[in-house]
Design an enzyme around this catalytic site. Structure first.
Site, PDB file in Angstrom:
ATOM      1  NE  ARG A 290      -1.604   1.922   3.492  1.00  0.00           N
ATOM      2  CZ  ARG A 290      -1.459   1.879   4.834  1.00  0.00           C
ATOM      3  NH1 ARG A 290      -2.129   1.029   5.559  1.00  0.00           N
ATOM      4  NH2 ARG A 290      -0.618   2.700   5.428  1.00  0.00           N
TER       5      ARG A 290
ATOM      6  CG  HIS B 242      -6.263   2.395   6.270  1.00  0.00           C
ATOM      7  ND1 HIS B 242      -6.418   1.104   5.818  1.00  0.00           N
ATOM      8  CD2 HIS B 242      -7.451   2.749   6.828  1.00  0.00           C
ATOM      9  CE1 HIS B 242      -7.643   0.684   6.104  1.00  0.00           C
ATOM     10  NE2 HIS B 242      -8.284   1.672   6.705  1.00  0.00           N
TER      11      HIS B 242
ATOM     12  CE1 TYR C  67       1.059   2.752   8.966  1.00  0.00           C
ATOM     13  CE2 TYR C  67      -0.185   4.529   9.988  1.00  0.00           C
ATOM     14  CZ  TYR C  67      -0.002   3.634   8.955  1.00  0.00           C
ATOM     15  OH  TYR C  67      -0.865   3.629   7.896  1.00  0.00           O
TER      16      TYR C  67
HETATM   17  C1  LIG Z   1     -15.118  -5.739  11.585  1.00  0.00           C
HETATM   18  C2  LIG Z   1     -14.269  -4.519  11.487  1.00  0.00           C
HETATM   19  N1  LIG Z   1     -13.322  -4.277  12.410  1.00  0.00           N
HETATM   20  C3  LIG Z   1     -12.540  -3.181  12.323  1.00  0.00           C
HETATM   21  C4  LIG Z   1     -12.732  -2.281  11.298  1.00  0.00           C
HETATM   22  C5  LIG Z   1     -11.839  -1.044  11.202  1.00  0.00           C
HETATM   23  N2  LIG Z   1     -10.912  -1.207  10.073  1.00  0.00           N
HETATM   24  C6  LIG Z   1     -11.121  -0.609   8.888  1.00  0.00           C
HETATM   25  S1  LIG Z   1      -9.929  -0.974   7.761  1.00  0.00           S
HETATM   26  C7  LIG Z   1      -9.098  -1.938   8.864  1.00  0.00           C
HETATM   27  C8  LIG Z   1      -7.799  -2.619   8.479  1.00  0.00           C
HETATM   28  C9  LIG Z   1      -7.959  -3.576   7.348  1.00  0.00           C
HETATM   29  O1  LIG Z   1      -6.703  -4.038   6.920  1.00  0.00           O
HETATM   30  P1  LIG Z   1      -6.553  -5.041   5.733  1.00  0.00           P
HETATM   31  O2  LIG Z   1      -7.521  -6.158   5.875  1.00  0.00           O
HETATM   32  O3  LIG Z   1      -5.129  -5.385   5.637  1.00  0.00           O
HETATM   33  O4  LIG Z   1      -7.037  -4.208   4.442  1.00  0.00           O
HETATM   34  P2  LIG Z   1      -6.373  -2.898   3.776  1.00  0.00           P
HETATM   35  O5  LIG Z   1      -7.129  -1.713   4.315  1.00  0.00           O
HETATM   36  O6  LIG Z   1      -4.940  -2.886   4.128  1.00  0.00           O
HETATM   37  O7  LIG Z   1      -6.611  -3.026   2.306  1.00  0.00           O
HETATM   38  C10 LIG Z   1      -9.753  -1.953  10.097  1.00  0.00           C
HETATM   39  C11 LIG Z   1      -9.270  -2.683  11.297  1.00  0.00           C
HETATM   40  C12 LIG Z   1     -13.755  -2.548  10.355  1.00  0.00           C
HETATM   41  N3  LIG Z   1     -13.992  -1.730   9.335  1.00  0.00           N
HETATM   42  N4  LIG Z   1     -14.494  -3.675  10.463  1.00  0.00           N
END
Ligand SMILES: Cc1ncc(C[n+]2csc(CCOP(=O)(O)OP(=O)(O)O)c2C)c(N)n1
Ligand SMILES: [Mg+2]
Length: 363
Positions: free
Chosen positions: A260, A264, A273
């Site tokens: 990425r 985010h 971080y």
């Molecule tokens: C069930 C749930 N828990 C927490 C969140 C908050 N949240 C949004 S994005 C994220 C991280 C996701 O990381 P990843 O699966 O690696 O996907 P990326 O954003 O890196 O594409 C979190 C914890 C959420 N949206 N849904």
């Protein structure tokens, strides 16, 4: 981490790669791909255009025109490669970052922007594009994808589903449950995990002690790690996994090893971080640059072609911006539409109350 190199940048040996970061075509014993020159140029065009849409969306958010945006910067090859492997009959279940897959499913980019502008609750008809609505609840779409796959399996359809999710999502219960269901029911589903090394500020090593693709073996289906910045490899690996699924061989987990390059979302500040070195090292693996190098080296495209694609990207950016700003605000009562598939008496009552309340104000 075993070396001093920035996180994830030393390509793991088991990675399926068909195009090196320098733009050299390499062979793989299990995966190959035959593409015409025109198809290669078309993949390049896809990559450049989705990056441009993404850039425009980030700018729109910065100017206050979108509430938030989740950038795909750096993940274009994973999304275009896998997205172009789908047939019309296949069904895709995205997260909130799959703008490149949406492009492959012919979803108008302005429809994506409408969601992030807060003027609609979804933006497109999933049945029209075989592309489900974006899902913010991490991992839940993997269960939807497996349920859908089990449905088409019972219909005897010649199709598969693909579930997109991130590295962080692999820690969710939903994802693990979906692996179990897919495995024991031999569901025609491909799990496409974009390991972009981060889940917001949580690095990959906080999610797993083993490479993510190896998790599949514990659930009883194959897992494969592909260079997620290599559009050829992503296309070849996803094509094969989808074909296996359609032929009744059950699920595959694909771990697309990528990065990425942006934040985010536009609400995040990655400088808090992660170290700058990491981004710099990954820039050398850019999915667009390596395909451009390949096209140049093999004289499959000249400067005129690249200029034309850039001009098309600029025109697309302008068009997306103009149409985004023209999106009408929804009527307040739209909040109550599409909550249920059919009319709902309680909701009708609440809508009427709300409209009566609003009528008390001068408009
Ligand atoms: C069930 C749930 N828990 C927490 C969140 C908050 N949240 C949004 S994005 C994220 C991280 C996701 O990381 P990843 O699966 O690696 O996907 P990326 O954003 O890196 O594409 C979190 C914890 C959420 N949206 N849904
Ligand atoms: Mg991630």
């Amino acid at each position: 981490m075993t070396s001093d190199a920035p996180r994830g940048v030393d390509a793991p040996p088991e990675l399926v790669q068909l195009l090196t970061p320098e733009g050299e075509r390499v062979e793989h014993p299990d995966y190959d791909i035959e593409l015409t020159d025109e198809e290669v140029r078309s993949l390049y065009r896809d990559l450049v255009l989705v990056r441009r849409i993404d850039l425009e969306a980030v700018a729109l958010q910065r100017q206050g025109e979108l509430g938030i945006w989740a950038s795909l910067l750096g993940q274009e090859a994973a999304q275009i490669g896998s997205g172009r492997a789908l047939t019309d009959a296949d069904m895709a279940f995205p997260t909130y970052r799959e703008h490149g897959v949406a492009w492959c499913r012919d979803v108008d980019p302005v429809r994506l922007l409408g969601l992030f502008r807060g003027v609609n609750h979804g933006g497109w008809d999933p049945a029209e594009h075989n592309f489900h609505l974006y899902t913010i609840v991490i991992g839940s779409q993997t269960l939807h994808a497996v349920g859908y796959a089990m449905g088409i399996q019972r219909d005897g359809a010649e199709a598969a589903t693909i579930a997109y999710f991130g590295d962080g999502a692999t820690s969710q219960g939903d994802v693990n449950e979906s692996f179990i269901w897919a495995s024991v029911f031999n569901a025609p589903v491909v799990f496409f995990c974009q390991n972009n090394q981060w889940a917001i500020s949580e690095p990959l090593e906080k999610q797993s002690k083993i490479p993510l693709y190896k998790r599949a073996s514990g659930f009883g289906f194959p897992g494969v790690r592909v260079d997620g910045n290599d559009v050829f490899a992503c296309l070849a690996v996803t094509r094969k996994a989808l074909q296996n699924a359609r032929e009744g061989q059950g699920p595959t987990l694909i771990e697309a090893y990528t990065y990425r390059m942006g934040a985010h979302t536009t609400s995040d500040d990655p400088t808090r971080y992660r170290v700058a070195d990491e981004l710099e090292a990954w820039k050398l693996k850019d999915p667009i640059e390596r395909l451009k190098a390949y096209l140049f080296k093999n004289q499959l495209a000249d400067q005129e072609f690249f200029d034309k694609v850039d001009a098309e990207a600029d025109a697309l950016g302008k068009d997306v911006r103009r149409r985004c700003l023209e999106l009408p605000d929804p009527e307040p009562e739209a909040l109550f539409q599409h909550v249920y598939a059919a009319q709902h008496s309680l909701l009708d009552e609440e809508r009427d109350q709300y409209l009566t309340y609003l009528a008390g104000f001068e408009r």
